[in-house]
Scaffold this active site. Structure first.
Site, mmCIF file in Angstrom:
data_model
loop_
_atom_site.group_PDB
_atom_site.id
_atom_site.type_symbol
_atom_site.label_atom_id
_atom_site.label_comp_id
_atom_site.label_asym_id
_atom_site.label_seq_id
_atom_site.Cartn_x
_atom_site.Cartn_y
_atom_site.Cartn_z
ATOM 1 N N ASP A 131 -7.545 -7.968 37.499
ATOM 2 C CA ASP A 131 -7.280 -8.411 38.725
ATOM 3 C C ASP A 131 -6.486 -9.243 39.176
ATOM 4 O O ASP A 131 -5.398 -9.660 38.790
ATOM 5 C CB ASP A 131 -8.590 -8.471 39.812
ATOM 6 C CG ASP A 131 -8.090 -8.365 41.195
ATOM 7 O OD1 ASP A 131 -7.128 -8.214 41.505
ATOM 8 O OD2 ASP A 131 -9.357 -8.008 42.278
ATOM 9 N N SER A 162 -11.139 -8.169 49.030
ATOM 10 C CA SER A 162 -10.076 -8.497 49.077
ATOM 11 C C SER A 162 -10.258 -9.766 50.255
ATOM 12 O O SER A 162 -11.170 -10.079 50.233
ATOM 13 C CB SER A 162 -9.201 -7.979 49.481
ATOM 14 O OG SER A 162 -7.789 -7.754 48.890
ATOM 15 N N HIS A 205 -7.764 -4.291 41.192
ATOM 16 C CA HIS A 205 -8.072 -4.708 42.670
ATOM 17 C C HIS A 205 -8.737 -4.062 44.084
ATOM 18 O O HIS A 205 -8.399 -3.527 44.216
ATOM 19 C CB HIS A 205 -6.698 -5.455 43.991
ATOM 20 C CG HIS A 205 -6.738 -6.590 44.555
ATOM 21 N ND1 HIS A 205 -8.011 -7.608 44.826
ATOM 22 C CD2 HIS A 205 -7.009 -6.595 46.063
ATOM 23 C CE1 HIS A 205 -8.235 -8.128 45.269
ATOM 24 N NE2 HIS A 205 -7.423 -7.492 46.690
#
Length: 530
Positions: free
Chosen positions: A458, A231, A487
Protein backbone atom coordinates in the site's frame (compact mmCIF):
# COMPACT_ATOMS: atom_id res chain seq x y z
CA UNK A 1 -5.74 8.99 -0.04
CA UNK A 2 -7.72 6.46 -1.85
CA UNK A 3 -6.14 4.24 -4.49
CA UNK A 4 -7.04 5.91 -7.76
CA UNK A 5 -5.73 8.41 -10.26
CA UNK A 6 -5.32 11.67 -8.41
CA UNK A 7 -7.04 14.85 -9.42
CA UNK A 8 -6.26 18.39 -8.43
CA UNK A 9 -8.87 18.04 -5.71
CA UNK A 10 -6.99 15.30 -3.88
CA UNK A 11 -3.34 15.40 -4.91
CA UNK A 12 -0.84 16.49 -2.32
CA UNK A 13 -2.95 15.77 0.71
CA UNK A 14 -1.03 13.20 2.76
CA UNK A 15 -2.64 10.22 4.37
CA UNK A 16 -1.15 8.33 7.35
CA UNK A 17 0.51 9.97 10.31
CA UNK A 18 0.30 12.22 13.30
CA UNK A 19 0.55 12.67 16.97
CA UNK A 20 -0.52 10.75 19.98
CA UNK A 21 -1.93 11.89 23.27
CA UNK A 22 -4.98 11.58 25.32
CA UNK A 23 -8.42 10.39 24.36
CA UNK A 24 -11.20 12.16 26.17
CA UNK A 25 -14.82 11.19 26.02
CA UNK A 26 -17.42 13.69 24.89
CA UNK A 27 -17.23 16.57 27.32
CA UNK A 28 -20.64 18.18 27.07
CA UNK A 29 -21.47 20.85 29.62
CA UNK A 30 -24.73 20.76 31.53
CA UNK A 31 -25.73 24.22 30.38
CA UNK A 32 -28.39 23.20 27.88
CA UNK A 33 -31.15 20.60 27.94
CA UNK A 34 -31.77 17.73 30.26
CA UNK A 35 -30.56 14.15 30.40
CA UNK A 36 -32.68 11.74 28.35
CA UNK A 37 -32.22 8.19 27.17
CA UNK A 38 -31.12 7.63 23.58
CA UNK A 39 -31.88 4.61 21.40
CA UNK A 40 -29.27 2.61 23.24
CA UNK A 41 -31.12 2.97 26.54
CA UNK A 42 -28.34 5.02 28.14
CA UNK A 43 -28.64 8.58 29.31
CA UNK A 44 -27.48 11.12 26.74
CA UNK A 45 -24.88 13.62 27.97
CA UNK A 46 -26.57 16.76 29.29
CA UNK A 47 -27.44 19.07 26.42
CA UNK A 48 -27.11 16.44 23.69
CA UNK A 49 -30.53 14.82 24.12
CA UNK A 50 -32.22 17.29 21.78
CA UNK A 51 -29.79 16.37 19.03
CA UNK A 52 -29.99 12.64 19.57
CA UNK A 53 -33.80 12.62 19.69
CA UNK A 54 -34.36 14.95 16.73
CA UNK A 55 -36.76 13.76 14.05
CA UNK A 56 -35.07 13.30 10.68
CA UNK A 57 -37.03 14.87 7.82
CA UNK A 58 -36.18 12.77 4.77
CA UNK A 59 -36.56 14.33 1.33
CA UNK A 60 -35.50 13.94 -2.28
CA UNK A 61 -31.77 14.24 -2.93
CA UNK A 62 -31.63 16.31 -6.12
CA UNK A 63 -31.11 19.97 -5.27
CA UNK A 64 -31.59 21.41 -8.75
CA UNK A 65 -31.61 20.63 -12.47
CA UNK A 66 -27.79 20.49 -12.62
CA UNK A 67 -27.44 18.13 -9.64
CA UNK A 68 -26.60 14.91 -11.49
CA UNK A 69 -25.53 12.98 -8.38
CA UNK A 70 -28.70 13.95 -6.54
CA UNK A 71 -30.73 12.81 -9.52
CA UNK A 72 -28.94 9.47 -9.53
CA UNK A 73 -29.64 9.03 -5.82
CA UNK A 74 -33.31 9.76 -6.40
CA UNK A 75 -33.45 7.26 -9.24
CA UNK A 76 -31.99 4.65 -6.88
CA UNK A 77 -34.77 5.47 -4.38
CA UNK A 78 -32.34 6.95 -1.87
CA UNK A 79 -33.44 9.51 0.70
CA UNK A 80 -31.53 12.56 1.89
CA UNK A 81 -31.73 14.70 5.02
CA UNK A 82 -29.86 17.11 7.25
CA UNK A 83 -29.07 16.35 10.87
CA UNK A 84 -28.47 19.22 13.29
CA UNK A 85 -25.35 18.89 15.49
CA UNK A 86 -23.46 21.19 17.85
CA UNK A 87 -20.58 23.14 16.36
CA UNK A 88 -18.74 22.68 19.66
CA UNK A 89 -19.70 19.58 21.66
CA UNK A 90 -18.41 21.15 24.85
CA UNK A 91 -21.10 23.81 24.37
CA UNK A 92 -24.17 21.96 23.05
CA UNK A 93 -26.37 24.93 23.85
CA UNK A 94 -24.42 27.12 21.46
CA UNK A 95 -24.12 27.41 17.71
CA UNK A 96 -25.30 24.50 15.57
CA UNK A 97 -24.45 23.26 12.08
CA UNK A 98 -26.10 20.80 9.69
CA UNK A 99 -24.64 17.52 8.47
CA UNK A 100 -26.03 16.05 5.23
CA UNK A 101 -26.78 12.34 5.06
CA UNK A 102 -28.26 9.89 2.58
CA UNK A 103 -29.94 6.53 3.09
CA UNK A 104 -30.49 3.52 0.88
CA UNK A 105 -32.87 1.23 2.74
CA UNK A 106 -32.02 -2.47 3.10
CA UNK A 107 -33.29 -4.37 0.09
CA UNK A 108 -34.31 -7.34 2.28
CA UNK A 109 -36.14 -5.57 5.14
CA UNK A 110 -37.23 -8.84 6.70
CA UNK A 111 -33.57 -9.68 7.41
CA UNK A 112 -32.39 -6.14 8.08
CA UNK A 113 -29.43 -5.98 10.47
CA UNK A 114 -29.24 -2.23 11.07
CA UNK A 115 -27.49 0.81 9.61
CA UNK A 116 -24.03 0.81 8.04
CA UNK A 117 -22.28 4.16 7.57
CA UNK A 118 -19.60 4.44 4.87
CA UNK A 119 -16.67 6.87 4.69
CA UNK A 120 -14.34 6.55 1.68
CA UNK A 121 -11.44 8.59 3.03
CA UNK A 122 -9.95 11.92 2.10
CA UNK A 123 -10.23 13.63 4.50
CA UNK A 124 -12.94 15.94 3.35
CA UNK A 125 -14.67 13.75 0.76
CA UNK A 126 -18.48 13.95 0.45
CA UNK A 127 -19.99 10.47 0.82
CA UNK A 128 -23.74 10.94 0.44
CA UNK A 129 -23.48 9.83 -3.17
CA UNK A 130 -21.06 6.97 -2.60
CA UNK A 131 -23.61 4.70 -0.93
CA UNK A 132 -24.59 3.83 -4.50
CA UNK A 133 -21.15 2.34 -5.07
CA UNK A 134 -21.38 0.23 -1.93
CA UNK A 135 -24.74 -1.15 -3.05
CA UNK A 136 -23.34 -1.89 -6.51
CA UNK A 137 -20.29 -3.82 -5.31
CA UNK A 138 -21.87 -5.51 -2.29
CA UNK A 139 -25.55 -6.33 -2.91
CA UNK A 140 -25.58 -8.93 -0.12
CA UNK A 141 -24.51 -6.23 2.33
CA UNK A 142 -27.04 -3.77 0.90
CA UNK A 143 -29.73 -6.39 1.46
CA UNK A 144 -29.07 -6.49 5.21
CA UNK A 145 -28.24 -2.86 6.03
CA UNK A 146 -29.58 0.59 5.48
CA UNK A 147 -26.56 2.18 3.79
CA UNK A 148 -25.81 5.63 5.22
CA UNK A 149 -23.67 8.21 3.46
CA UNK A 150 -22.47 11.34 5.25
CA UNK A 151 -20.82 14.52 4.05
CA UNK A 152 -18.58 15.18 7.08
CA UNK A 153 -18.96 18.54 8.79
CA UNK A 154 -17.89 21.47 6.54
CA UNK A 155 -17.73 19.14 3.52
CA UNK A 156 -20.07 18.99 0.52
CA UNK A 157 -23.60 19.84 1.67
CA UNK A 158 -22.70 19.89 5.38
CA UNK A 159 -22.38 23.60 6.25
CA UNK A 160 -19.52 23.87 3.73
CA UNK A 161 -16.32 25.73 4.52
CA UNK A 162 -14.44 27.45 1.68
CA UNK A 163 -11.36 29.63 2.14
CA UNK A 164 -11.31 30.63 -1.56
CA UNK A 165 -7.80 29.38 -2.16
CA UNK A 166 -6.18 30.43 -5.46
CA UNK A 167 -4.29 27.12 -5.56
CA UNK A 168 -5.19 23.55 -4.63
CA UNK A 169 -1.83 22.38 -3.24
CA UNK A 170 1.46 23.64 -1.83
CA UNK A 171 3.32 20.88 -3.63
CA UNK A 172 6.98 19.97 -3.50
CA UNK A 173 9.73 22.05 -1.91
CA UNK A 174 11.76 21.66 -5.09
CA UNK A 175 15.54 21.37 -5.46
CA UNK A 176 16.90 24.21 -3.32
CA UNK A 177 16.36 26.83 -0.64
CA UNK A 178 14.83 29.29 -3.06
CA UNK A 179 12.16 26.86 -4.23
CA UNK A 180 11.47 25.80 -0.63
CA UNK A 181 10.95 29.42 0.41
CA UNK A 182 8.45 29.90 -2.42
CA UNK A 183 6.34 26.99 -1.14
CA UNK A 184 6.57 28.36 2.41
CA UNK A 185 5.18 31.68 1.20
CA UNK A 186 2.39 29.86 -0.65
CA UNK A 187 1.51 27.81 2.44
CA UNK A 188 1.47 30.97 4.55
CA UNK A 189 -0.78 32.75 2.08
CA UNK A 190 -3.23 29.84 1.90
CA UNK A 191 -3.44 29.65 5.69
CA UNK A 192 -4.10 33.38 5.97
CA UNK A 193 -7.09 33.05 3.67
CA UNK A 194 -8.76 30.77 6.24
CA UNK A 195 -8.45 33.36 9.03
CA UNK A 196 -11.99 34.58 8.38
CA UNK A 197 -13.19 31.14 9.57
CA UNK A 198 -11.10 30.96 12.73
CA UNK A 199 -14.23 30.67 14.88
CA UNK A 200 -15.11 27.28 13.35
CA UNK A 201 -11.67 25.91 12.37
CA UNK A 202 -10.90 24.29 15.78
CA UNK A 203 -14.15 22.30 15.48
CA UNK A 204 -13.41 20.68 12.10
CA UNK A 205 -11.71 17.74 13.82
CA UNK A 206 -12.15 14.03 13.27
CA UNK A 207 -13.25 13.74 16.91
CA UNK A 208 -16.21 16.00 16.22
CA UNK A 209 -17.07 14.13 13.02
CA UNK A 210 -17.10 10.92 15.08
CA UNK A 211 -19.44 12.61 17.53
CA UNK A 212 -21.65 13.66 14.61
CA UNK A 213 -21.79 10.00 13.58
CA UNK A 214 -23.12 9.06 16.99
CA UNK A 215 -25.77 11.77 16.86
CA UNK A 216 -26.79 10.36 13.47
CA UNK A 217 -26.93 6.86 14.96
CA UNK A 218 -29.19 8.00 17.77
CA UNK A 219 -31.41 10.12 15.51
CA UNK A 220 -31.84 7.09 13.23
CA UNK A 221 -33.11 5.18 16.24
CA UNK A 222 -30.27 2.67 16.10
CA UNK A 223 -28.85 1.07 19.24
CA UNK A 224 -25.56 0.44 17.46
CA UNK A 225 -23.91 1.54 14.23
CA UNK A 226 -22.01 -0.60 11.75
CA UNK A 227 -19.25 1.08 9.80
CA UNK A 228 -17.13 0.68 6.68
CA UNK A 229 -14.18 3.04 6.35
CA UNK A 230 -11.26 3.17 3.94
CA UNK A 231 -8.07 5.25 4.01
CA UNK A 232 -8.74 8.34 6.20
CA UNK A 233 -12.13 6.77 6.88
CA UNK A 234 -10.29 4.16 8.96
CA UNK A 235 -8.98 6.87 11.26
CA UNK A 236 -12.50 8.25 11.63
CA UNK A 237 -13.63 4.73 12.49
CA UNK A 238 -10.80 4.27 14.99
CA UNK A 239 -11.74 7.50 16.76
CA UNK A 240 -15.40 6.49 16.84
CA UNK A 241 -14.47 3.14 18.37
CA UNK A 242 -12.48 4.89 21.08
CA UNK A 243 -15.14 7.48 21.91
CA UNK A 244 -18.15 5.16 21.59
CA UNK A 245 -16.96 1.56 21.99
CA UNK A 246 -20.41 0.29 23.06
CA UNK A 247 -22.11 1.87 20.06
CA UNK A 248 -20.10 -0.03 17.44
CA UNK A 249 -21.66 -3.07 15.80
CA UNK A 250 -19.74 -4.58 12.85
CA UNK A 251 -16.76 -2.46 11.79
CA UNK A 252 -14.51 -2.90 8.75
CA UNK A 253 -11.36 -0.81 8.25
CA UNK A 254 -9.78 -0.95 4.78
CA UNK A 255 -6.13 0.23 4.69
CA UNK A 256 -6.07 1.28 8.33
CA UNK A 257 -4.08 4.33 9.38
CA UNK A 258 -1.86 4.19 12.45
CA UNK A 259 -3.97 6.27 14.86
CA UNK A 260 -0.83 7.62 16.50
CA UNK A 261 0.36 9.15 13.23
CA UNK A 262 -2.52 10.97 11.57
CA UNK A 263 -2.18 14.72 11.15
CA UNK A 264 -0.74 17.52 9.00
CA UNK A 265 2.63 15.80 8.55
CA UNK A 266 1.06 12.42 7.90
CA UNK A 267 2.77 11.77 4.58
CA UNK A 268 6.31 11.77 6.00
CA UNK A 269 6.38 7.99 6.49
CA UNK A 270 5.34 7.21 2.93
CA UNK A 271 8.78 7.43 1.30
CA UNK A 272 9.70 3.71 1.28
CA UNK A 273 6.18 2.69 0.22
CA UNK A 274 6.19 5.23 -2.61
CA UNK A 275 9.58 4.00 -3.77
CA UNK A 276 8.24 0.44 -3.65
CA UNK A 277 5.22 1.14 -5.83
CA UNK A 278 7.37 3.13 -8.27
CA UNK A 279 9.73 0.15 -8.60
CA UNK A 280 6.79 -2.18 -9.12
CA UNK A 281 5.42 0.07 -11.85
CA UNK A 282 8.90 0.34 -13.41
CA UNK A 283 9.10 -3.46 -13.65
CA UNK A 284 5.69 -3.46 -15.32
CA UNK A 285 6.75 -0.72 -17.75
CA UNK A 286 9.93 -2.63 -18.62
CA UNK A 287 7.82 -5.64 -19.56
CA UNK A 288 5.85 -3.33 -21.85
CA UNK A 289 8.87 -1.54 -23.30
CA UNK A 290 7.70 -2.34 -26.82
CA UNK A 291 4.65 -0.14 -26.23
CA UNK A 292 5.88 2.66 -23.97
CA UNK A 293 9.61 2.83 -24.80
CA UNK A 294 10.61 3.87 -21.27
CA UNK A 295 13.33 1.27 -20.73
CA UNK A 296 13.88 -2.45 -21.16
CA UNK A 297 14.68 -2.96 -17.46
CA UNK A 298 13.22 -1.53 -14.28
CA UNK A 299 16.50 0.32 -13.66
CA UNK A 300 16.28 1.94 -17.09
CA UNK A 301 12.67 2.99 -16.51
CA UNK A 302 13.59 4.55 -13.15
CA UNK A 303 16.50 6.33 -14.81
CA UNK A 304 14.01 7.84 -17.27
CA UNK A 305 11.93 9.16 -14.39
CA UNK A 306 15.03 10.56 -12.69
CA UNK A 307 16.05 12.38 -15.87
CA UNK A 308 12.61 14.02 -15.99
CA UNK A 309 13.08 15.14 -12.38
CA UNK A 310 16.56 16.52 -13.11
CA UNK A 311 15.29 18.43 -16.14
CA UNK A 312 12.44 20.00 -14.13
CA UNK A 313 14.87 20.98 -11.38
CA UNK A 314 16.83 22.94 -13.98
CA UNK A 315 13.74 24.74 -15.22
CA UNK A 316 10.03 24.34 -16.05
CA UNK A 317 8.90 22.05 -18.85
CA UNK A 318 6.32 23.02 -21.45
CA UNK A 319 3.62 20.33 -21.64
CA UNK A 320 1.08 21.41 -24.22
CA UNK A 321 -0.40 24.64 -22.88
CA UNK A 322 0.88 23.92 -19.36
CA UNK A 323 4.04 24.83 -17.48
CA UNK A 324 5.34 22.05 -15.24
CA UNK A 325 7.85 23.02 -12.57
CA UNK A 326 9.60 21.33 -9.66
CA UNK A 327 6.71 22.18 -7.30
CA UNK A 328 4.22 20.21 -9.37
CA UNK A 329 6.20 17.29 -10.87
CA UNK A 330 6.16 15.14 -7.69
CA UNK A 331 2.37 15.59 -7.55
CA UNK A 332 2.20 14.15 -11.07
CA UNK A 333 4.56 11.32 -10.10
CA UNK A 334 2.35 10.63 -7.08
CA UNK A 335 -0.21 9.32 -9.55
CA UNK A 336 1.73 6.06 -9.61
CA UNK A 337 -0.23 5.31 -6.44
CA UNK A 338 -3.47 5.22 -8.44
CA UNK A 339 -3.61 1.42 -8.53
CA UNK A 340 -1.59 -1.57 -9.74
CA UNK A 341 -3.91 -2.70 -12.52
CA UNK A 342 -2.75 -2.81 -16.14
CA UNK A 343 -5.10 0.05 -16.90
CA UNK A 344 -3.78 2.31 -14.15
CA UNK A 345 -0.13 1.47 -14.80
CA UNK A 346 -0.60 1.96 -18.53
CA UNK A 347 -2.19 5.36 -18.02
CA UNK A 348 0.71 6.44 -15.80
CA UNK A 349 3.25 5.13 -18.32
CA UNK A 350 1.60 7.16 -21.08
CA UNK A 351 1.97 10.29 -18.93
CA UNK A 352 5.63 9.54 -18.22
CA UNK A 353 6.32 9.09 -21.92
CA UNK A 354 4.92 12.58 -22.56
CA UNK A 355 7.05 14.05 -19.77
CA UNK A 356 10.14 12.23 -21.04
CA UNK A 357 9.74 13.86 -24.43
CA UNK A 358 9.08 17.26 -22.87
CA UNK A 359 12.28 16.91 -20.85
CA UNK A 360 14.13 16.32 -24.14
CA UNK A 361 12.79 19.59 -25.49
CA UNK A 362 10.25 17.94 -27.79
CA UNK A 363 6.93 19.71 -28.32
CA UNK A 364 4.33 17.44 -26.72
CA UNK A 365 0.59 17.04 -26.34
CA UNK A 366 -0.44 15.79 -22.89
CA UNK A 367 -2.65 12.75 -22.50
CA UNK A 368 -6.27 13.61 -21.58
CA UNK A 369 -5.61 12.56 -17.96
CA UNK A 370 -2.40 14.57 -17.70
CA UNK A 371 -4.05 17.57 -19.32
CA UNK A 372 -6.91 17.42 -16.81
CA UNK A 373 -4.63 17.12 -13.81
CA UNK A 374 -2.33 19.95 -14.91
CA UNK A 375 -5.34 22.15 -15.60
CA UNK A 376 -6.60 21.36 -12.11
CA UNK A 377 -3.31 22.41 -10.52
CA UNK A 378 -3.52 25.72 -12.37
CA UNK A 379 -7.08 26.34 -11.18
CA UNK A 380 -8.31 27.78 -7.88
CA UNK A 381 -9.84 25.61 -5.18
CA UNK A 382 -13.30 26.64 -6.31
CA UNK A 383 -15.37 24.32 -4.12
CA UNK A 384 -13.14 24.50 -1.06
CA UNK A 385 -12.11 20.83 -1.16
CA UNK A 386 -8.43 21.47 -0.48
CA UNK A 387 -8.97 24.08 2.21
CA UNK A 388 -11.39 21.88 4.16
CA UNK A 389 -9.04 18.87 3.85
CA UNK A 390 -6.34 20.96 5.48
CA UNK A 391 -8.78 22.34 8.05
CA UNK A 392 -9.56 18.81 9.24
CA UNK A 393 -5.91 17.83 9.61
CA UNK A 394 -4.99 21.15 11.26
CA UNK A 395 -7.81 20.65 13.78
CA UNK A 396 -6.65 17.10 14.55
CA UNK A 397 -3.08 17.96 15.48
CA UNK A 398 -0.92 21.05 15.68
CA UNK A 399 1.92 21.11 13.16
CA UNK A 400 5.42 22.46 13.72
CA UNK A 401 5.54 26.18 13.02
CA UNK A 402 9.28 26.17 12.34
CA UNK A 403 9.98 26.22 8.58
CA UNK A 404 13.63 25.46 9.28
CA UNK A 405 12.71 22.10 10.80
CA UNK A 406 11.01 21.10 7.56
CA UNK A 407 13.89 22.30 5.42
CA UNK A 408 16.44 20.38 7.51
CA UNK A 409 14.32 17.25 7.23
CA UNK A 410 14.05 17.61 3.45
CA UNK A 411 17.79 18.15 3.11
CA UNK A 412 18.52 15.12 5.27
CA UNK A 413 16.50 12.90 2.92
CA UNK A 414 17.41 14.28 -0.51
CA UNK A 415 19.75 11.36 -1.19
CA UNK A 416 17.39 8.54 -0.17
CA UNK A 417 14.12 10.23 -1.27
CA UNK A 418 15.08 12.37 -4.28
CA UNK A 419 11.70 12.22 -6.02
CA UNK A 420 9.11 12.27 -3.25
CA UNK A 421 11.00 13.53 -0.18
CA UNK A 422 10.62 17.25 -1.01
CA UNK A 423 6.87 16.64 -1.42
CA UNK A 424 5.97 14.41 1.52
CA UNK A 425 8.29 16.21 3.97
CA UNK A 426 7.36 19.75 2.98
CA UNK A 427 5.49 22.11 5.25
CA UNK A 428 1.75 22.63 4.84
CA UNK A 429 -0.68 25.47 5.54
CA UNK A 430 -1.07 23.96 9.03
CA UNK A 431 2.38 25.37 9.86
CA UNK A 432 0.81 28.85 9.60
CA UNK A 433 -2.76 27.98 10.59
CA UNK A 434 -4.79 30.81 12.19
CA UNK A 435 -6.37 28.52 14.81
CA UNK A 436 -5.17 25.83 17.20
CA UNK A 437 -6.83 22.44 17.78
CA UNK A 438 -9.51 22.55 20.45
CA UNK A 439 -8.47 19.12 21.80
CA UNK A 440 -5.48 16.78 21.73
CA UNK A 441 -5.52 13.86 19.28
CA UNK A 442 -7.33 10.70 20.29
CA UNK A 443 -5.18 7.93 21.70
CA UNK A 444 -6.76 4.77 20.33
CA UNK A 445 -6.37 1.68 22.50
CA UNK A 446 -9.32 -0.72 22.80
CA UNK A 447 -10.47 -4.28 22.25
CA UNK A 448 -13.61 -3.67 20.19
CA UNK A 449 -14.00 -6.39 17.52
CA UNK A 450 -12.90 -5.07 14.12
CA UNK A 451 -12.06 -6.58 10.74
CA UNK A 452 -9.07 -4.96 9.04
CA UNK A 453 -8.04 -5.53 5.42
CA UNK A 454 -5.09 -4.09 3.52
CA UNK A 455 -2.24 -4.66 1.08
CA UNK A 456 1.44 -5.20 1.84
CA UNK A 457 2.52 -2.72 -0.86
CA UNK A 458 0.00 0.00 0.00
CA UNK A 459 1.59 3.33 -1.06
CA UNK A 460 -0.96 5.44 0.81
CA UNK A 461 -0.80 3.77 4.22
CA UNK A 462 2.48 1.85 4.62
CA UNK A 463 1.94 -1.72 5.82
CA UNK A 464 3.92 -1.01 8.99
CA UNK A 465 1.35 1.65 9.88
CA UNK A 466 -1.48 -0.83 9.28
CA UNK A 467 0.18 -3.27 11.66
CA UNK A 468 0.47 -0.49 14.25
CA UNK A 469 -3.30 0.07 13.95
CA UNK A 470 -3.81 -3.68 14.33
CA UNK A 471 -1.82 -3.63 17.58
CA UNK A 472 -3.75 -0.63 18.91
CA UNK A 473 -7.06 -2.38 18.23
CA UNK A 474 -6.47 -5.53 20.19
CA UNK A 475 -9.85 -7.00 19.26
CA UNK A 476 -9.11 -6.77 15.54
CA UNK A 477 -8.42 -9.47 12.98
CA UNK A 478 -6.39 -8.61 9.90
CA UNK A 479 -6.71 -10.01 6.39
CA UNK A 480 -3.67 -9.08 4.30
CA UNK A 481 -3.50 -9.00 0.52
CA UNK A 482 0.06 -10.10 -0.22
CA UNK A 483 2.09 -8.65 -3.08
CA UNK A 484 -0.40 -5.95 -4.05
CA UNK A 485 0.61 -2.32 -4.56
CA UNK A 486 -2.72 -0.59 -4.10
CA UNK A 487 -4.43 1.66 -1.58
CA UNK A 488 -7.71 0.10 -0.39
CA UNK A 489 -8.57 -3.47 -1.32
CA UNK A 490 -12.28 -4.11 -0.71
CA UNK A 491 -15.02 -4.42 -3.27
CA UNK A 492 -13.26 -2.84 -6.22
CA UNK A 493 -14.37 0.54 -4.87
CA UNK A 494 -11.03 2.17 -5.73
CA UNK A 495 -8.80 -0.75 -6.78
CA UNK A 496 -9.04 -4.14 -8.51
CA UNK A 497 -11.31 -6.65 -6.78
CA UNK A 498 -10.04 -9.67 -4.91
CA UNK A 499 -12.50 -12.46 -4.12
CA UNK A 500 -10.65 -13.56 -0.98
CA UNK A 501 -10.78 -10.06 0.54
CA UNK A 502 -14.37 -9.48 -0.55
CA UNK A 503 -15.53 -12.80 0.91
CA UNK A 504 -13.91 -11.98 4.25
CA UNK A 505 -15.54 -8.55 4.46
CA UNK A 506 -18.96 -9.56 3.17
CA UNK A 507 -19.00 -12.65 5.36
CA UNK A 508 -18.26 -10.59 8.46
CA UNK A 509 -20.81 -7.88 7.70
CA UNK A 510 -23.53 -10.40 6.87
CA UNK A 511 -22.82 -13.20 9.36
CA UNK A 512 -20.85 -11.34 12.04
CA UNK A 513 -18.08 -13.91 12.31
CA UNK A 514 -14.54 -12.59 12.54
CA UNK A 515 -11.74 -14.86 11.29
CA UNK A 516 -10.39 -16.98 14.13
CA UNK A 517 -6.94 -15.56 13.42
CA UNK A 518 -5.20 -13.22 11.01
CA UNK A 519 -5.22 -14.42 7.42
CA UNK A 520 -3.66 -13.68 4.04
CA UNK A 521 -5.02 -13.50 0.52
CA UNK A 522 -3.12 -14.06 -2.71
CA UNK A 523 -2.95 -11.19 -5.18
CA UNK A 524 -4.99 -12.78 -7.94
CA UNK A 525 -7.36 -10.66 -10.03
CA UNK A 526 -11.00 -11.63 -9.85
CA UNK A 527 -14.47 -10.36 -10.60
CA UNK A 528 -15.31 -10.46 -6.92
CA UNK A 529 -18.66 -11.27 -5.38
CA UNK A 530 -21.27 -9.14 -3.65
Amino acid sequence: MRGRRLTAATAGVGVAAAALVGAAVVGARADAGTTRADAGGRAAPPGLARFQRQEIAWHRCQTGPDDATGKELDEAKAQCAEVVVPLDYSRPGGRTIKVAISRLKATDPGRRRGALLYNPGGPGVPATYLVLQVKRVAPTVAARYDLIGMDPRFVGHSTPLNCDWPSVAVGSAGPDRRSFDRTAELAKDLASRCAAHRDVLPHASTRNTARDMDVIRAALGETKLSYLGSSYGTYLGEVYLQLFPRRADRVVLDSAIDPDRFGPDSARTQGPALAGVLRNWASWAARHHDRYDLGATAAQVLATVNRINQAVNRGPLRVGDHRLDSRLLPLILFNVTGGDSDEAYGSFAADIRVLRDAARGVKVTPTPVLDQVLAGFASPDADGTSSVQNAIMCADRAASRDPEAYYRDIQAHRADEPLFGPLIRNLTPCSFWPASPAEPPTKVRNAVPVLMVGATGDPGVPYADQLAAHRALTGSRMVTLRGAFRHTVYGGLFAPRNTCVDDAVNGYLVDGVLPAEDATCANTPSAGKG
